[in-house]
Write a protein that holds these residues in place. Structure first.
Motif, PDB file in Angstrom:
ATOM      1  N   THR A  82       0.834  -1.201   0.000  1.00  0.00           N
ATOM      2  CA  THR A  82       0.000   0.000   0.000  1.00  0.00           C
ATOM      3  C   THR A  82       0.872   1.256   0.000  1.00  0.00           C
ATOM      4  O   THR A  82       0.616   2.229  -0.729  1.00  0.00           O
ATOM      5  CB  THR A  82      -0.924  -0.001   1.231  1.00  0.00           C
ATOM      6  OG1 THR A  82      -1.783  -1.149   1.174  1.00  0.00           O
ATOM      7  CG2 THR A  82      -1.782   1.260   1.265  1.00  0.00           C
ATOM      8  N   THR A  89       1.171   4.037  -2.932  1.00  0.00           N
ATOM      9  CA  THR A  89       0.933   5.447  -2.624  1.00  0.00           C
ATOM     10  C   THR A  89       2.083   6.319  -3.106  1.00  0.00           C
ATOM     11  O   THR A  89       1.878   7.399  -3.701  1.00  0.00           O
ATOM     12  CB  THR A  89       0.742   5.620  -1.106  1.00  0.00           C
ATOM     13  OG1 THR A  89      -0.370   4.839  -0.683  1.00  0.00           O
ATOM     14  CG2 THR A  89       0.492   7.081  -0.763  1.00  0.00           C
ATOM     15  N   ASN A 107      -3.828   2.972   8.835  1.00  0.00           N
ATOM     16  CA  ASN A 107      -5.153   3.569   8.649  1.00  0.00           C
ATOM     17  C   ASN A 107      -5.071   5.091   8.576  1.00  0.00           C
ATOM     18  O   ASN A 107      -5.797   5.732   7.814  1.00  0.00           O
ATOM     19  CB  ASN A 107      -6.071   3.146   9.793  1.00  0.00           C
ATOM     20  CG  ASN A 107      -6.489   1.685   9.686  1.00  0.00           C
ATOM     21  OD1 ASN A 107      -6.409   1.086   8.615  1.00  0.00           O
ATOM     22  ND2 ASN A 107      -6.908   1.111  10.810  1.00  0.00           N
ATOM     23  N   LYS A 136      -3.884   5.962   5.104  1.00  0.00           N
ATOM     24  CA  LYS A 136      -4.844   5.720   4.030  1.00  0.00           C
ATOM     25  C   LYS A 136      -6.060   6.641   4.098  1.00  0.00           C
ATOM     26  O   LYS A 136      -6.606   7.036   3.071  1.00  0.00           O
ATOM     27  CB  LYS A 136      -5.317   4.255   4.084  1.00  0.00           C
ATOM     28  CG  LYS A 136      -4.270   3.261   3.621  1.00  0.00           C
ATOM     29  CD  LYS A 136      -4.821   1.842   3.552  1.00  0.00           C
ATOM     30  CE  LYS A 136      -5.055   1.276   4.953  1.00  0.00           C
ATOM     31  NZ  LYS A 136      -5.481  -0.140   4.892  1.00  0.00           N
ATOM     32  N   HIS A 137      -6.503   6.982   5.319  1.00  0.00           N
ATOM     33  CA  HIS A 137      -7.806   7.618   5.436  1.00  0.00           C
ATOM     34  C   HIS A 137      -7.822   8.977   6.131  1.00  0.00           C
ATOM     35  O   HIS A 137      -8.760   9.748   5.929  1.00  0.00           O
ATOM     36  CB  HIS A 137      -8.755   6.686   6.218  1.00  0.00           C
ATOM     37  CG  HIS A 137      -8.807   5.292   5.691  1.00  0.00           C
ATOM     38  ND1 HIS A 137      -9.166   4.999   4.399  1.00  0.00           N
ATOM     39  CD2 HIS A 137      -8.538   4.092   6.295  1.00  0.00           C
ATOM     40  CE1 HIS A 137      -9.131   3.679   4.212  1.00  0.00           C
ATOM     41  NE2 HIS A 137      -8.752   3.111   5.359  1.00  0.00           N
ATOM     42  N   ALA A 138      -6.821   9.294   6.965  1.00  0.00           N
ATOM     43  CA  ALA A 138      -6.988  10.431   7.874  1.00  0.00           C
ATOM     44  C   ALA A 138      -6.601  11.781   7.277  1.00  0.00           C
ATOM     45  O   ALA A 138      -7.142  12.812   7.682  1.00  0.00           O
ATOM     46  CB  ALA A 138      -6.183  10.192   9.150  1.00  0.00           C
ATOM     47  N   ARG A 148      -9.164  13.890   9.347  1.00  0.00           N
ATOM     48  CA  ARG A 148     -10.553  14.226   9.033  1.00  0.00           C
ATOM     49  C   ARG A 148     -11.562  13.485   9.912  1.00  0.00           C
ATOM     50  O   ARG A 148     -12.687  13.925  10.059  1.00  0.00           O
ATOM     51  CB  ARG A 148     -10.838  13.948   7.556  1.00  0.00           C
ATOM     52  CG  ARG A 148     -10.713  12.469   7.172  1.00  0.00           C
ATOM     53  CD  ARG A 148     -11.250  12.217   5.770  1.00  0.00           C
ATOM     54  NE  ARG A 148     -10.532  12.986   4.784  1.00  0.00           N
ATOM     55  CZ  ARG A 148      -9.560  12.497   4.017  1.00  0.00           C
ATOM     56  NH1 ARG A 148      -9.170  11.228   4.179  1.00  0.00           N
ATOM     57  NH2 ARG A 148      -8.958  13.235   3.120  1.00  0.00           N
ATOM     58  N   PHE A 173     -14.065  10.285  11.253  1.00  0.00           N
ATOM     59  CA  PHE A 173     -15.214   9.651  10.596  1.00  0.00           C
ATOM     60  C   PHE A 173     -16.253   9.363  11.678  1.00  0.00           C
ATOM     61  O   PHE A 173     -16.032   9.564  12.876  1.00  0.00           O
ATOM     62  CB  PHE A 173     -14.796   8.362   9.876  1.00  0.00           C
ATOM     63  CG  PHE A 173     -14.284   7.288  10.805  1.00  0.00           C
ATOM     64  CD1 PHE A 173     -15.114   6.266  11.249  1.00  0.00           C
ATOM     65  CD2 PHE A 173     -12.955   7.295  11.238  1.00  0.00           C
ATOM     66  CE1 PHE A 173     -14.639   5.288  12.103  1.00  0.00           C
ATOM     67  CE2 PHE A 173     -12.476   6.311  12.074  1.00  0.00           C
ATOM     68  CZ  PHE A 173     -13.314   5.310  12.515  1.00  0.00           C
ATOM     69  N   ARG A 207     -16.922   0.807   6.185  1.00  0.00           N
ATOM     70  CA  ARG A 207     -15.508   1.054   5.972  1.00  0.00           C
ATOM     71  C   ARG A 207     -15.307   1.748   4.640  1.00  0.00           C
ATOM     72  O   ARG A 207     -16.059   1.524   3.686  1.00  0.00           O
ATOM     73  CB  ARG A 207     -14.735  -0.271   5.984  1.00  0.00           C
ATOM     74  CG  ARG A 207     -14.669  -0.935   7.332  1.00  0.00           C
ATOM     75  CD  ARG A 207     -13.696  -2.099   7.281  1.00  0.00           C
ATOM     76  NE  ARG A 207     -14.153  -3.122   6.349  1.00  0.00           N
ATOM     77  CZ  ARG A 207     -14.898  -4.166   6.707  1.00  0.00           C
ATOM     78  NH1 ARG A 207     -15.287  -4.292   7.944  1.00  0.00           N
ATOM     79  NH2 ARG A 207     -15.249  -5.064   5.810  1.00  0.00           N
ATOM     80  N   PRO A 208     -14.311   2.572   4.549  1.00  0.00           N
ATOM     81  CA  PRO A 208     -14.038   3.216   3.273  1.00  0.00           C
ATOM     82  C   PRO A 208     -13.772   2.193   2.187  1.00  0.00           C
ATOM     83  O   PRO A 208     -13.323   1.086   2.435  1.00  0.00           O
ATOM     84  CB  PRO A 208     -12.772   4.060   3.563  1.00  0.00           C
ATOM     85  CG  PRO A 208     -12.770   4.238   5.043  1.00  0.00           C
ATOM     86  CD  PRO A 208     -13.393   3.024   5.610  1.00  0.00           C
ATOM     87  N   ASP A 251     -10.956  -0.814   1.784  1.00  0.00           N
ATOM     88  CA  ASP A 251     -10.429  -1.302   3.065  1.00  0.00           C
ATOM     89  C   ASP A 251     -10.403  -2.816   3.030  1.00  0.00           C
ATOM     90  O   ASP A 251     -11.376  -3.462   2.654  1.00  0.00           O
ATOM     91  CB  ASP A 251     -11.320  -0.808   4.203  1.00  0.00           C
ATOM     92  CG  ASP A 251     -10.680  -1.022   5.557  1.00  0.00           C
ATOM     93  OD1 ASP A 251      -9.687  -1.755   5.617  1.00  0.00           O
ATOM     94  OD2 ASP A 251     -11.182  -0.438   6.535  1.00  0.00           O
ATOM     95  N   THR A 306      -9.036  10.990  15.038  1.00  0.00           N
ATOM     96  CA  THR A 306      -9.342   9.635  15.505  1.00  0.00           C
ATOM     97  C   THR A 306      -8.357   9.243  16.596  1.00  0.00           C
ATOM     98  O   THR A 306      -7.171   9.580  16.521  1.00  0.00           O
ATOM     99  CB  THR A 306      -9.273   8.628  14.343  1.00  0.00           C
ATOM    100  OG1 THR A 306     -10.209   9.011  13.333  1.00  0.00           O
ATOM    101  CG2 THR A 306      -9.596   7.212  14.814  1.00  0.00           C
TER     102      THR A 306
END
Length: 420
Positions: free
Chosen positions: A234, A238, A336, A339-341, A366, A368, A374-375, A378, A407
């Motif tokens: 991953t 990226t 995580n 990937k998502h924050a 950001r 959630f 889950r996004p 995932d 988070t």
């Protein structure tokens, strides 16, 4: 009444009672004893008595025929009928009384009456039969029960009652022994059945444990692959995507490509080590605080997100499974965030307490809404994987987040120390 019935059934079981513990010997006695006593009495009478042998043999013949007709040759379905048993007893005692009146030595044959009386039903009738046999066996040599009881009623009544009580008491004692034997046999049978059932259950449990162990190991392998290879790939993807977007900026492009190459080498090394041991490589030869510091430093260098790592409490060596779980949870939480924050700062805290150890990972991303889907993309090993790891070690995992508020992930495990 019940005890007398048990006494009768135990001491002199009927032909259909094949399970009685007394059946092996009582069956043989029931079959041969009358003839044996009759033969013994006859031989002794012929040898010792001066009476007419023809009369003796005639009476003996009648007794033998009666035994054959009412006992030996009687169909089994009639053998234990109360009326048939009573008739057989009455005829036997009558013939034995005549023989004893003819020759006293035939009181030996009269003993058969005690055993035959025990087959009478109901129980009081059996006791009465024993009393009759006792009276005859004691009084026939003195002219019979009528004369004996008329001349000395107290004496013969006491003798008869004592003998009746003795024979009946012997029957009760035999019944008690039979019940104890049957109870022991029942308990042993139940114990054997329980042991067999336990053996079957144990085999089933072992089979289930093996299946559960296989499933658990598969889950662990899946998580190990996710925590090493998947996270590495991953990160590589990226960096390569970022390099593709920075084609116009050679310096930025080179930085992302270099990060991707470094991550690929790191991931390859980790994969090779995992194949050998499936252990958390950063912990090899390092303490947990050092391993977390290295993981956070490498992650920060690759992502450009600042990580503020702190340790509280007195650090100490913990059980390898505890340390490995905390390391994997930290890696998953950082993955995580990446990937998502879209975070700029991550706080990582390792806290040692008296009986617990905690890892907290907080970001200013950001966030959630907890509980939502889950996004997309995932893998499914994120939060569920962390919860599964913690649950296996009797720990807890807390997740707090809100849109725009970042988070926080907190894993709490028992601080099981390494014992020398």
């Amino acid at each position: 009444m019940t005890s007398w019935i048990r006494w009768q059934d135990s001491l002199w079981p009927s032909p259909g009672e094949g399970d009685s513990p007394w059946r092996p010997w009582s069956g043989r006695i029931e079959k041969f004893l009358p003839y044996a006593l009759l033969a013994l009495s006859t031989v002794l009478s012929l040898l010792l008595s001066g009476s007419d042998p023809a009369v003796t043999l005639g009476l003996v013949g009648i007794a033998a025929v009666w035994l054959l007709l009412t006992f030996t040759l009687l169909p089994e379905r009639w053998a234990e009928h109360p009326v048939v048993v009573a008739a057989s007893f009455a005829g036997l005692v009558t013939i034995a009384a005549v023989l004893e009146g003819h020759e006293t030595i035939f009181l030996i044959f009269m003993i058969t009456g005690f055993f035959d009386a025990m087959r009478l039903r109901p129980a009081p009738l059996a006791l009465a039969g024993i009393f009759v046999v006792s009276a005859l066996i004691n009084t026939m040599p003195d002219g019979g029960p009528l004369r004996a009881f008329a001349e000395q009623p107290a004496l013969w009544t006491v003798i008869t009652l004592v003998q009746t009580a003795a024979v009946g008491g012997g029957g009760l004692a035999s019944a008690a022994m039979a019940r104890q034997h049957a109870e022991r046999k029942r308990v042993l049978d139940e114990l054997a059945a329980a042991q067999e059932e336990n053996a079957v259950l144990q085999r089933q449990l072992l089979s289930q444990a093996r299946e559960a162990g296989v499933l658990d190991e598969r889950q662990r392998l899946s998580q190990e692959i996710h925590d090493t290879l998947a996270q590495g790939f991953t990160g590589i993807i990226t960096q390569l995507e970022a390099a593709d977007e920075a084609k116009s900026d050679p310096v930025e492009w080179q930085r992302h490509v270099g990060s991707a190459m470094a991550l690929a080498r790191e991931n390859l090394t980790a994969a090779r080590r995992s194949v050998r041991a499936l252990g958390p490589q950063p912990l090899a030869g390092a303490t947990l605080p050092d391993a977390l510091d290295e993981v956070s430093r490498l992650w920060s260098g690759r992502t450009g997100v600042e990580v503020r790592f702190t340790t509280t409490g007195t650090s100490r060596a913990l059980h390898p499974e505890i340390e490995a779980t905390l390391l994997r949870i930290t890696q998953e939480a950082l993955a995580n965030v990446e990937k998502h924050a879209a975070a700029t700062i991550v706080g990582l805290t390792l806290s040692y307490m008296a009986d617990q150890v905690t890892v907290d990972v907080r970001d200013d991303g950001r966030g959630f809404e907890p509980g939502t889907a889950r996004p997309a993309g995932d893998s499914g090993f994120g939060v569920p994987g962390m919860r599964a790891r913690v649950a296996r070690l009797a720990g807890t995992l807390h997740l707090e987040s809100e849109p725009g508020g970042g988070t926080a992930v907190s894993a709490n495990l028992p601080a099981l120390e390494v014992r020398p």
